[in-house]
Scaffold this motif. Structure first.
Motif, PDB file in Angstrom:
ATOM      1  N   ASP A   1       6.291 -11.355 -15.361  1.00 40.07           N
ATOM      2  CA  ASP A   1       6.505 -11.110 -16.887  1.00 40.07           C
ATOM      3  C   ASP A   1       7.892 -11.510 -17.535  1.00 40.07           C
ATOM      4  OD1 ASP A   1       3.737  -9.636 -17.008  1.00 40.07           O
ATOM      5  OD2 ASP A   1       4.974  -7.938 -15.801  1.00 40.07           O
ATOM      6  N   VAL A   2       8.923 -11.215 -16.829  1.00 38.58           N
ATOM      7  CA  VAL A   2      10.125 -11.504 -17.301  1.00 38.58           C
ATOM      8  C   VAL A   2      10.772 -12.400 -16.085  1.00 38.58           C
ATOM      9  CG1 VAL A   2      12.415 -10.501 -18.039  1.00 38.58           C
ATOM     10  CG2 VAL A   2      10.350  -9.282 -18.513  1.00 38.58           C
ATOM     11  N   VAL A   3      11.420 -13.418 -16.511  1.00 40.96           N
ATOM     12  CA  VAL A   3      12.062 -14.333 -15.512  1.00 40.96           C
ATOM     13  C   VAL A   3      13.630 -14.502 -15.923  1.00 40.96           C
ATOM     14  CG1 VAL A   3      12.200 -16.710 -14.599  1.00 40.96           C
ATOM     15  CG2 VAL A   3       9.929 -15.546 -14.877  1.00 40.96           C
ATOM     16  N   LEU A   4      14.422 -14.591 -14.968  1.00 43.44           N
ATOM     17  CA  LEU A   4      15.643 -14.796 -15.241  1.00 43.44           C
ATOM     18  C   LEU A   4      16.323 -15.812 -14.488  1.00 43.44           C
ATOM     19  CD1 LEU A   4      15.638 -11.219 -14.975  1.00 43.44           C
ATOM     20  CD2 LEU A   4      17.626 -11.686 -16.368  1.00 43.44           C
ATOM     21  N   VAL A   5      16.791 -16.933 -14.881  1.00 43.71           N
ATOM     22  CA  VAL A   5      17.157 -17.917 -14.205  1.00 43.71           C
ATOM     23  C   VAL A   5      18.487 -18.706 -14.799  1.00 43.71           C
ATOM     24  CG1 VAL A   5      15.885 -19.834 -15.342  1.00 43.71           C
ATOM     25  CG2 VAL A   5      16.567 -20.281 -13.161  1.00 43.71           C
ATOM     26  N   GLY A   6      19.484 -19.165 -13.783  1.00 45.42           N
ATOM     27  CA  GLY A   6      20.821 -19.903 -14.398  1.00 45.42           C
ATOM     28  C   GLY A   6      20.518 -21.098 -14.733  1.00 45.42           C
TER      29      GLY A   6
ATOM     30  N   ALA B   1       0.726  -1.357   0.067  1.00 42.62           N
ATOM     31  CA  ALA B   1       0.051   0.004   0.128  1.00 42.62           C
ATOM     32  C   ALA B   1       0.781   1.426   0.028  1.00 42.62           C
ATOM     33  CB  ALA B   1      -0.930   0.022   1.320  1.00 42.62           C
ATOM     34  N   THR B   2       2.005   1.173   0.363  1.00 41.04           N
ATOM     35  CA  THR B   2       2.827   2.499   0.574  1.00 41.04           C
ATOM     36  C   THR B   2       4.026   2.480  -0.804  1.00 41.04           C
ATOM     37  OG1 THR B   2       4.839   1.094   1.726  1.00 41.04           O
ATOM     38  CG2 THR B   2       2.935   1.893   2.878  1.00 41.04           C
ATOM     39  N   LEU B   3       3.992   1.334  -1.674  1.00 44.43           N
ATOM     40  CA  LEU B   3       4.877   1.647  -2.839  1.00 44.43           C
ATOM     41  C   LEU B   3       4.304   2.701  -3.797  1.00 44.43           C
ATOM     42  CD1 LEU B   3       5.423  -2.102  -3.696  1.00 44.43           C
ATOM     43  CD2 LEU B   3       6.874  -0.563  -2.422  1.00 44.43           C
ATOM     44  N   PRO B   4       5.272   3.600  -4.133  1.00 43.44           N
ATOM     45  CA  PRO B   4       5.198   4.440  -5.129  1.00 43.44           C
ATOM     46  C   PRO B   4       5.245   4.182  -6.245  1.00 43.44           C
ATOM     47  CG  PRO B   4       7.451   4.746  -4.270  1.00 43.44           C
ATOM     48  CD  PRO B   4       6.477   3.739  -3.571  1.00 43.44           C
ATOM     49  N   LEU B   5       4.219   3.547  -7.046  1.00 45.14           N
ATOM     50  CA  LEU B   5       4.176   2.840  -8.353  1.00 45.14           C
ATOM     51  C   LEU B   5       3.688   3.566  -9.572  1.00 45.14           C
ATOM     52  CD1 LEU B   5       3.132  -0.856  -7.101  1.00 45.14           C
ATOM     53  CD2 LEU B   5       5.406   0.142  -7.660  1.00 45.14           C
ATOM     54  N   ASP B   6       3.189   4.805  -9.148  1.00 44.69           N
ATOM     55  CA  ASP B   6       2.834   5.689 -10.426  1.00 44.69           C
ATOM     56  C   ASP B   6       3.778   6.044 -11.425  1.00 44.69           C
ATOM     57  OD1 ASP B   6       0.279   5.648  -9.114  1.00 44.69           O
ATOM     58  OD2 ASP B   6       0.427   7.612  -8.349  1.00 44.69           O
ATOM     59  N   GLY B   7       3.698   5.647 -12.577  1.00 46.65           N
ATOM     60  CA  GLY B   7       4.808   5.880 -13.561  1.00 46.65           C
ATOM     61  C   GLY B   7       5.857   4.972 -13.673  1.00 46.65           C
ATOM     62  N   VAL B   8       5.765   3.947 -12.803  1.00 44.46           N
ATOM     63  CA  VAL B   8       6.869   3.214 -12.823  1.00 44.46           C
ATOM     64  C   VAL B   8       6.375   2.032 -13.866  1.00 44.46           C
ATOM     65  CG1 VAL B   8       7.758   0.888 -11.725  1.00 44.46           C
ATOM     66  CG2 VAL B   8       7.131   3.050 -10.388  1.00 44.46           C
TER      67      VAL B   8
ATOM     68  N   ARG C   1      -1.359  -4.970 -12.497  1.00 48.05           N
ATOM     69  CA  ARG C   1      -0.341  -3.950 -12.449  1.00 48.05           C
ATOM     70  C   ARG C   1      -0.331  -3.349 -13.747  1.00 48.05           C
ATOM     71  NH1 ARG C   1       2.174  -9.538 -11.796  1.00 48.05           N
ATOM     72  NH2 ARG C   1       3.122 -10.235 -13.798  1.00 48.05           N
ATOM     73  N   ALA C   2       0.169  -2.175 -13.947  1.00 44.17           N
ATOM     74  CA  ALA C   2       0.447  -1.547 -15.161  1.00 44.17           C
ATOM     75  C   ALA C   2       1.703  -1.634 -15.464  1.00 44.17           C
ATOM     76  CB  ALA C   2      -0.227  -0.133 -14.946  1.00 44.17           C
ATOM     77  N   HIS C   3       2.705  -2.187 -14.846  1.00 44.81           N
ATOM     78  CA  HIS C   3       4.269  -2.314 -15.174  1.00 44.81           C
ATOM     79  C   HIS C   3       4.289  -3.480 -15.451  1.00 44.81           C
ATOM     80  CE1 HIS C   3       3.478  -2.800 -10.726  1.00 44.81           C
ATOM     81  NE2 HIS C   3       4.384  -3.966 -10.776  1.00 44.81           N
ATOM     82  N   GLN C   4       5.612  -3.703 -16.008  1.00 46.70           N
ATOM     83  CA  GLN C   4       6.158  -5.002 -16.091  1.00 46.70           C
ATOM     84  C   GLN C   4       6.783  -5.622 -14.736  1.00 46.70           C
ATOM     85  OE1 GLN C   4       8.287  -6.464 -19.717  1.00 46.70           O
ATOM     86  NE2 GLN C   4       8.375  -4.195 -20.002  1.00 46.70           N
ATOM     87  N   LEU C   5       6.920  -6.978 -14.361  1.00 48.32           N
ATOM     88  CA  LEU C   5       7.521  -7.296 -13.167  1.00 48.32           C
ATOM     89  C   LEU C   5       8.468  -8.337 -13.673  1.00 48.32           C
ATOM     90  CD1 LEU C   5       5.780  -7.970  -9.757  1.00 48.32           C
ATOM     91  CD2 LEU C   5       7.631  -9.350 -10.736  1.00 48.32           C
TER      92      LEU C   5
END
Length: 311
Positions: A175-180, A109-116, A144-148
């Motif tokens: 949305d994007v996963v990085l794994v070794g 609830a405290t994350l400033p995600l506008d425009g992220v 979400r409106a952003h990528q994760l």
């Protein structure tokens, strides 16, 4: 976290002088992204102690917004010890009961995600505590409106008394996963990119890091919903000082290029080039390669890329 690395050569048990610096997967990525000219912010918690102040100061000095970092008056800042070695650096974590381990879903609830445009996370956070796992589940499941992006970042010591199967659950929501490839082999019993993709078909983008071999990109065509052909880019040859932090640097280089709309090969090269800088230092966030070298290699043909040697 506060990070201690040996300040003198010799077996770790005989080292008497240690250098205090700063490390941590998400903060490493935030610092690297800021170094690439992007606006980045880091959200976490530190203790009301000297280590906590040092961590926040270090990250802020790299140009990262730290205004959302919480200061816990009761719990300490996490720290770890790195026994540096070019072949791989054993690490010892001291973060049970740390300030960051007390984070929970109320943080959302405290994350400033506008425009992220992008939120980057890792598989380290859900291993810290039940509340951190609940935070990650809530973050990944929320509209979400952003990528994760989610870097699996397998740390076996952190999962000693937890079920690592949760990492597959969380990765599927990103949305994007990085794994070794080595991580996937250990956790899921599969190491080849196609096999990992079969196990993890949900994310639009999958990047499999294959250590000194290179990295493979598999992504879905948004028009058809089917996967495009795999794209592989070999890694640069690097005289390695110490490898910890290189995966985070790769993630930052790749993500920055992706946000800029770069083509697949250029995205992977951007990751390799950023990782090369981290491989040349004992610190988690090392100095980047010279800009003129990066520019030349991003546009190099395959022969020049293959012949490049970072010393």
């Amino acid at each position: 976290m506060a990070l201690f690395v040996p300040a003198e050569p010799g077996p770790p048990a005989e080292v008497r002088t240690w250098t205090r610096t700063v490390g941590g997967a998400e903060s490493n990525v935030a610092c690297q992204l800021a170094g690439l000219g992007l606006r980045s912010a880091w959200v976490s918690a530190v203790g009301d102690d000297a280590f906590g102040r040092a961590v926040v100061s270090f990250v802020a000095a790299h140009g990262v917004d730290v205004s959302a970092v919480l200061v816990d008056p009761d719990r300490p800042t996490g720290l770890y010890i790195k026994e540096s070695d070019a072949a791989g650096s054993p690490v010892r974590y001291y973060r049970r009961g740390s300030a960051a381990s007390a984070l929970g879903p109320s943080l959302l609830a405290t994350l400033p995600l506008d425009g992220v445009r992008l939120v980057h996370t890792s598989g380290i956070t859900p291993a810290l505590s039940d509340s951190c796992l609940a935070l990650m589940r809530a973050l990944l499941a929320a509209p979400r409106a952003h990528q994760l992006s989610f870097d699996v970042n397998w740390r076996p010591r952190l999962w000693a008394d937890r079920d690592p199967a949760v990492l597959r659950e969380l990765a599927a929501l990103a949305d994007v996963v990085l794994v070794g490839a080595d991580e996937a082999e250990t956790m899921w019993g599969v190491g080849e990119p196609a096999a990992i993709r079969k196990l993890l078909p949900e994310p639009a983008t999958l990047v499999v890091k294959q250590a000194e071999r290179g990295a493979t990109l598999i992504e879905r065509d948004p028009a058809t919903g089917t996967d495009l052909p795999e794209v592989f880019q070999r890694a640069l040859r690097v005289d390695v000082v110490e490898p910890v932090g290189a995966g985070d640097a790769f993630a930052a280089g790749y993500l920055a290029a992706a946000l800029a709309g770069a083509a697949p090969v250029r995205r992977l090269r951007a990751g390799h080039l950023r990782a090369a800088g981290a491989l040349r230092t004992h610190d988690d966030v090392g100095p980047p390669l010279p800009a003129e070298v990066v520019a030349r290699l991003l546009d190099a043909d395959e022969a020049e890329w293959a012949a490049a040697h970072v010393s």
